[in-house]
Structures are given as structure tokens and as C-alpha cells.
Design a protein around this motif. Structure first.
Motif, PDB file in Angstrom:
ATOM      1  N   LYS A  63      34.290  44.067  47.333  1.00 36.98           N
ATOM      2  CA  LYS A  63      35.180  44.862  45.717  1.00 36.98           C
ATOM      3  C   LYS A  63      34.581  45.509  45.565  1.00 36.98           C
ATOM      4  O   LYS A  63      35.630  46.971  44.597  1.00 36.98           O
ATOM      5  CB  LYS A  63      35.000  43.098  44.775  1.00 36.98           C
ATOM      6  CG  LYS A  63      35.931  42.399  45.528  1.00 36.98           C
ATOM      7  CD  LYS A  63      36.376  41.561  44.399  1.00 36.98           C
ATOM      8  CE  LYS A  63      37.280  40.615  45.200  1.00 36.98           C
ATOM      9  NZ  LYS A  63      37.121  39.654  43.345  1.00 36.98           N
ATOM     10  N   PHE A  68      37.611  47.797  43.072  1.00 35.67           N
ATOM     11  CA  PHE A  68      38.490  47.083  43.310  1.00 35.67           C
ATOM     12  C   PHE A  68      39.251  46.512  41.745  1.00 35.67           C
ATOM     13  O   PHE A  68      39.902  46.699  41.463  1.00 35.67           O
ATOM     14  CB  PHE A  68      38.708  45.386  44.099  1.00 35.67           C
ATOM     15  CG  PHE A  68      39.644  44.559  43.840  1.00 35.67           C
ATOM     16  CD1 PHE A  68      41.059  45.344  44.554  1.00 35.67           C
ATOM     17  CD2 PHE A  68      39.212  43.775  43.366  1.00 35.67           C
ATOM     18  CE1 PHE A  68      41.847  43.444  44.123  1.00 35.67           C
ATOM     19  CE2 PHE A  68      40.487  42.584  43.285  1.00 35.67           C
ATOM     20  CZ  PHE A  68      42.179  42.800  44.015  1.00 35.67           C
ATOM     21  N   LYS A  74      46.074  46.313  42.148  1.00 31.98           N
ATOM     22  CA  LYS A  74      44.841  45.906  43.353  1.00 31.98           C
ATOM     23  C   LYS A  74      46.190  45.079  44.687  1.00 31.98           C
ATOM     24  O   LYS A  74      45.163  44.341  45.069  1.00 31.98           O
ATOM     25  CB  LYS A  74      44.269  44.551  42.504  1.00 31.98           C
ATOM     26  CG  LYS A  74      43.704  45.213  41.941  1.00 31.98           C
ATOM     27  CD  LYS A  74      42.986  44.000  40.330  1.00 31.98           C
ATOM     28  CE  LYS A  74      42.253  44.928  39.469  1.00 31.98           C
ATOM     29  NZ  LYS A  74      41.361  44.692  38.729  1.00 31.98           N
ATOM     30  N   ARG A  75      47.219  45.185  44.675  1.00 32.95           N
ATOM     31  CA  ARG A  75      48.254  44.197  45.268  1.00 32.95           C
ATOM     32  C   ARG A  75      47.692  44.766  46.300  1.00 32.95           C
ATOM     33  O   ARG A  75      47.484  44.492  47.895  1.00 32.95           O
ATOM     34  CB  ARG A  75      49.252  44.253  45.021  1.00 32.95           C
ATOM     35  CG  ARG A  75      50.339  43.411  45.770  1.00 32.95           C
ATOM     36  CD  ARG A  75      51.818  43.381  45.340  1.00 32.95           C
ATOM     37  NE  ARG A  75      52.747  42.610  46.357  1.00 32.95           N
ATOM     38  CZ  ARG A  75      52.990  41.640  45.992  1.00 32.95           C
ATOM     39  NH1 ARG A  75      53.594  41.717  44.833  1.00 32.95           N
ATOM     40  NH2 ARG A  75      53.822  40.935  47.069  1.00 32.95           N
ATOM     41  N   TRP A  78      44.497  44.400  47.885  1.00 35.29           N
ATOM     42  CA  TRP A  78      44.115  42.858  48.118  1.00 35.29           C
ATOM     43  C   TRP A  78      44.354  42.441  49.589  1.00 35.29           C
ATOM     44  O   TRP A  78      44.230  41.474  49.893  1.00 35.29           O
ATOM     45  CB  TRP A  78      44.383  42.203  47.199  1.00 35.29           C
ATOM     46  CG  TRP A  78      44.678  39.970  47.058  1.00 35.29           C
ATOM     47  CD1 TRP A  78      43.593  40.376  45.672  1.00 35.29           C
ATOM     48  CD2 TRP A  78      45.607  39.680  47.158  1.00 35.29           C
ATOM     49  NE1 TRP A  78      43.152  38.878  46.469  1.00 35.29           N
ATOM     50  CE2 TRP A  78      44.960  38.380  47.183  1.00 35.29           C
ATOM     51  CE3 TRP A  78      46.801  39.540  48.224  1.00 35.29           C
ATOM     52  CZ2 TRP A  78      45.897  37.352  47.545  1.00 35.29           C
ATOM     53  CZ3 TRP A  78      47.283  38.489  48.114  1.00 35.29           C
ATOM     54  CH2 TRP A  78      46.740  37.206  47.925  1.00 35.29           C
ATOM     55  N   GLU A 128      49.698  35.639  50.218  1.00 37.30           N
ATOM     56  CA  GLU A 128      50.185  36.075  49.136  1.00 37.30           C
ATOM     57  C   GLU A 128      51.352  35.685  47.840  1.00 37.30           C
ATOM     58  O   GLU A 128      50.697  34.983  47.014  1.00 37.30           O
ATOM     59  CB  GLU A 128      50.399  37.682  49.371  1.00 37.30           C
ATOM     60  CG  GLU A 128      50.728  38.081  47.919  1.00 37.30           C
ATOM     61  CD  GLU A 128      51.562  39.339  48.968  1.00 37.30           C
ATOM     62  OE1 GLU A 128      51.560  40.110  47.842  1.00 37.30           O
ATOM     63  OE2 GLU A 128      51.745  39.709  50.008  1.00 37.30           O
ATOM     64  N   TYR A 132      48.581  35.106  45.224  1.00 32.78           N
ATOM     65  CA  TYR A 132      48.442  36.124  44.485  1.00 32.78           C
ATOM     66  C   TYR A 132      49.536  36.323  43.469  1.00 32.78           C
ATOM     67  O   TYR A 132      48.782  36.676  42.420  1.00 32.78           O
ATOM     68  CB  TYR A 132      49.316  37.652  45.354  1.00 32.78           C
ATOM     69  CG  TYR A 132      49.313  39.043  44.863  1.00 32.78           C
ATOM     70  CD1 TYR A 132      48.252  39.744  44.358  1.00 32.78           C
ATOM     71  CD2 TYR A 132      50.540  39.550  44.328  1.00 32.78           C
ATOM     72  CE1 TYR A 132      48.287  40.549  43.774  1.00 32.78           C
ATOM     73  CE2 TYR A 132      49.854  40.705  43.383  1.00 32.78           C
ATOM     74  CZ  TYR A 132      49.160  41.355  43.275  1.00 32.78           C
ATOM     75  OH  TYR A 132      48.740  42.393  42.915  1.00 32.78           O
TER      76      TYR A 132
END
Length: 140
Positions: A63, A68, A74-75, A78, A128, A132
Motif C-alpha cells: 500500500k 494507496f 482507491k477503487r 484496490w 468487490e 468494497y
């Protein structure tokens, strides 16, 4: 949910590290590195235990390297990170536990790499959907 997400990622990273080291040393001529217990290499078990201990630090260092926490969106990173974890876990498991699956090819490319990529893509989308949005709700 956040703890479960962290636990799953750390466990998969530990599997990746243990599989990588086991596959690397499994091809050496030393017989003691090939000892198996219930069809699981003992070297894998030992390295997996050590890898579980350092998995959180490895994940945090990735990260930091990819910055990050500094990103607005951040998607995308990620998704790439989780997809990479799923892909390399599958490749490592095939290389350590199912070596006979490494032989079939699809146009010159090993078939297990193609299948692992497709599985990683699907698993990332499903993962996700589960984790997420929970992570986004915690940050807001």
C-alpha cells in the motif's frame, strides 16, 4: 466486515509467499525439502506459518509503495491488488499441489495461467461486491 476482508487478504498473501518458496525449493535435488505430510509439503507448512506472521506488514508495504492512501479514487488500485492476490494464489497452488495441471497448453501458453486469470477476474468482481462498498461506507 473490515476484519474479515483483512484476514482473507492476509491469508491469501501468506499462501502466495509459501507457495512461491515451496515451488522454488521443490525442484532442488535435496530430498528433505520434498517430504510430504498428507500430500502437503512440510516446507509449505513451515513457510506458511512464518508468512502468516508477516503478511500484514507485506500488505501494508505494498500500500505504501503504490501510495494507496494518497489516492482520491482507491477503487482501481484496490481491484488490481485483490485481483493480483487471487491470481497468484491460484498459480501458486497449482505449482505446489497440482503440478500435473501445468502440462496442458492453449496455443503455447500454459492453460493453468489462463484459467487462473479468468477465475481471478470473476473472483475480484464478486469480492468487490461483498467488501468494497463496506469499505467505502467506513471511510465516509
Amino acid at each position: 466486515m473490515y476484519r474479515l476482508n483483512k484476514w482473507i487478504q492476509n491469508t491469501l498473501l501468506a499462501v502466495i509467499m509459501a507457495c512461491s518458496m515451496t515451488a522454488l525449493y521443490f525442484s532442488t535435488p535435496y530430498a528433505f525439502l520434498k517430504i510430504k505430510l498428507f500430500h502437503i509439503p512440510v516446507l509449505f507448512i513451515i513457510i506458511f506459518i512464518f508468512s502468516i506472521i508477516i503478511a500484514e506488514d507485506v500488505r501494508n508495504s505494498f500500500k505504501k509503495v503504490f501510495r494507496f492512501n494518497n489516492r482520491d479514487n482507491k477503487r482501481s488500485i484496490w481491484q488490481v491488488g485483490v485481483g493480483m492476490i487471487f491470481y497468484f494464489t491460484q498459480v501458486g497452488i497449482v505449482e505446489v499441489f497440482f503440478r500435473s495441471w501445468m502440462e496442458p497448453e492453449l496455443g503455447g501458453m500454459p492453460l493453468y495461467l489462463v484459467v487462473a486469470f479468468l477465475n481471478a477476474f470473476i473472483m475480484t468482481v464478486i469480492y468487490e461486491e461483498i467488501f468494497y462498498f463496506e469499505e467505502m461506507n467506513q471511510t465516509n
